[in-house]
Design an enzyme around this catalytic site. Structure first.
Site, PDB file in Angstrom:
ATOM      1  N   GLY A 235       6.320 -33.937  37.237  1.00 31.82           N
ATOM      2  CA  GLY A 235       6.433 -34.386  36.230  1.00 31.82           C
ATOM      3  C   GLY A 235       7.270 -33.053  35.590  1.00 31.82           C
ATOM      4  N   VAL A 240       2.159 -32.302  41.698  1.00 33.70           N
ATOM      5  CA  VAL A 240       0.302 -32.073  42.211  1.00 33.70           C
ATOM      6  C   VAL A 240       1.411 -32.845  44.005  1.00 33.70           C
ATOM      7  CG1 VAL A 240      -1.625 -33.274  41.713  1.00 33.70           C
ATOM      8  CG2 VAL A 240      -0.177 -32.734  40.179  1.00 33.70           C
ATOM      9  N   ASP A 348      -1.226 -33.028  26.003  1.00 35.87           N
ATOM     10  CA  ASP A 348       0.000 -34.027  26.702  1.00 35.87           C
ATOM     11  C   ASP A 348      -0.523 -35.181  27.098  1.00 35.87           C
ATOM     12  OD1 ASP A 348       1.979 -34.922  27.657  1.00 35.87           O
ATOM     13  OD2 ASP A 348       2.439 -33.717  29.840  1.00 35.87           O
TER      14      ASP A 348
END
Length: 509
Positions: A235, A240, A348
């Protein structure tokens, strides 16, 4: 010459040179014994005159040195006299010196010691060892060539270099270059280690270490993630990666790309607070790495992926009850964050940051990008989030509050009842379309047919969830519910739906 003349000559010789017993022992010539002494005009020739040496014997093809009766030393041999009447005399074997007429009279000559003696020049010629190291042996000596040389050190050529001078020069040059290269590598590693220490200290390493938080080194994270080979998320914040610790625990390693000096000042405090957060609907922080420019966080691994993947990726069947449970549990996790003594805002909230485990239990993640709100603050002007979910009030004012998370969660609720993305079709906005449809009374047309199917009880439940979502999307922040209020309303929706299904005994307390 008469006997009288012979005796007279010996008397004259004796006057100039005095014979000693040692003159008859050993292998050294008489001239060598005299050295620079008087010149001897006459030498007395003598021998044992009672026999001769026995004949030479052959045994297994090897010659056996003859030994006379008078040669009693084990390291001696017999030599026939060459002058006068038949006879013989004894010499010590090669490499030995002493009295061959005495038992054990011949002893080993230490050639190496003689080479080191004051008369070393003479002995070095007698016992050569060129380009090597002398090692004494019984009855002889060895000349072992020094490193880099080969051959026979006792020969005239001696030990010769293995490599020629040009080859040595080339190897020396290569060695110097290699040494310089190693030095450069060492200096580079030292510089990198210093950078790692500086980053560790700048990111609050000492404070976090004393707080009992597990600290991972940069090298260890590289090994855990197999050099960051398995990406499980990506993102605006970074990536990740999936990894496995030395104890076999599967983890998710978040590698951020955001660099903000003001943000880094609060990093240690934020990680400390996150490490103390413990809720079944929040992803657990395992540890962190502070040796990188932007600290990396290590979280528990949630296997099924995100809610976004479940809703919009693989079209996995998702019953209404499961969707209600996901909504309720997610709101519980966010409510828990907001109720901390030091309020933690997510900043977020979106379906991509709500992870789903194998039993479809949601776990809110990625609040590593959250902003720690101290008691004396009520807003912050720093956050990173998806523009499709961000509160428009925050976009206008730059102020983030708990109600901003409520707004974003309202869009997640709409995704659950419609199974549409926040931005869908030809750049259509799900929150705008749903708010308009709810006012027009056409909201049912947007519901996911998989859970609506024109079943009135399901339709009513979906509408109730939609109403909660519309309240979350209120433009006036004060008109929005708190996350705790959202959770309670969702629980009411599920209770009513269970009763409509004849499952009143399962009503949420």
């Amino acid at each position: 010459m008469t006997l009288r003349q012979t005796l007279l000559l010996l008397l004259v010789f004796h006057a100039r040179y005095s014979f000693r017993k040692n003159d008859l022992i050993g292998n050294m010539t008489f001239a060598n014994r005299l050295g620079s002494g008087p010149v001897v005009p006459v030498v007395l020739d003598w021998a044992v005159r009672d026999g001769t040496c026995p004949p030479t014997l052959e045994g297994n093809g090897k010659e056996i040195v003859p030994n006379g009766a008078a040669c009693v030393s084990s390291e001696s041999y017999c030599v026939n006299a060459s002058h006068g009447a038949p006879g013989y005399f004894c010499n010590c074997s090669k490499g030995y010196t002493g009295n061959p007429y005495k038992k054990n009279g011949c002893t080993n000559i230490d050639e190496c010691a003689l080479r080191r003696s004051p008369n070393s020049t003479m002995y070095k010629n007698i016992y050569p060892c060129r380009g090597g190291t002398c090692h004494d042996t019984e009855g002889d000596y060895e000349c072992k060539c020094n490193f880099g040389r080969r051959g026979d050190g006792k020969s005239d050529k001696g030990c010769e270099p293995v490599l020629s001078r040009p080859a040595v020069a080339v190897i020396g040059t290569i060695g110097a270059i290699a040494l310089l290269f190693v030095l450069v590598i060492f200096l580079h590693m030292e510089r990198e280690n210093r950078k790692l220490r500086d980053r560790f200290n700048r990111n609050g390493g000492s404070f976090l270490k004393s707080a009992g938080i597990e600290i991972f080194t940069k090298d260890k994270l590289g090994r855990i993630t197999n050099k960051y080979s398995c990406i499980i998320g990506k993102g605006a914040f970074g990536k990740v990666y999936k990894g496995t610790t030395d104890t076999g625990v599967i983890v998710a390693v978040k590698r951020s790309i955001i660099v903000n000096e003001d943000r880094q000042k609060d990093f240690a405090n934020e990680i400390t607070v996150q490490s103390k957060i413990s809720h079944p609907n929040l992803v657990r922080l395992v540890g962190c790495c502070l040796e990188t420019e932007v600290p990396m966080l290590v979280y528990e691994f949630v296997p099924r992926g995100s809610l976004q993947d479940v809703l919009h990726g693989n079209n996995h069947p998702l019953p209404l009850e499961t969707r209600l449970d996901i909504a309720i549990s997610s709101s519980e996790g966010l409510d828990y964050m907001h109720l901390q003594s030091q309020m933690v805002l997510h900043g977020d909230v979106k379906s991509g940051n709500i992870l789903i485990d194998d039993s479809f239990t949601p776990k809110v993640s990625d609040f590593g990008t959250s902003r720690l709100m101290c008691i004396d603050k009520d807003h912050t002007n720093w956050v990173v989030g998806d523009s499709s979910y961000i509160d428009p009030v925050y976009m206008k004012t730059g102020l983030l509050t708990a109600k901003s998370d409520v707004y974003s969660f309202g869009i997640v609720l709409l995704e659950l009842v419609t199974r549409k993305k926040a931005r869908y079709g030809e750049k259509r906005s799900l929150p705008m379309d749903y708010v308009k449809a709810s006012k027009d009374g056409t909201a049912r047309q947007l519901f996911d047919e998989e859970v609506s199917s024109n079943v009135e009880e399901n339709m009513e439940c979906l509408e109730d969830v939609g109403k909660i979502a519309v309240q979350c999307l209120e433009e006036d922040v004060n008109n929005r519910p708190t996350m705790g209020e959202v959770r309670k309303e969702l629980e009411k929706c599920k209770t009513q739906w269970l009763r409509s299904q004849g499952r009143a005994n399962e009503v949420i307390p």
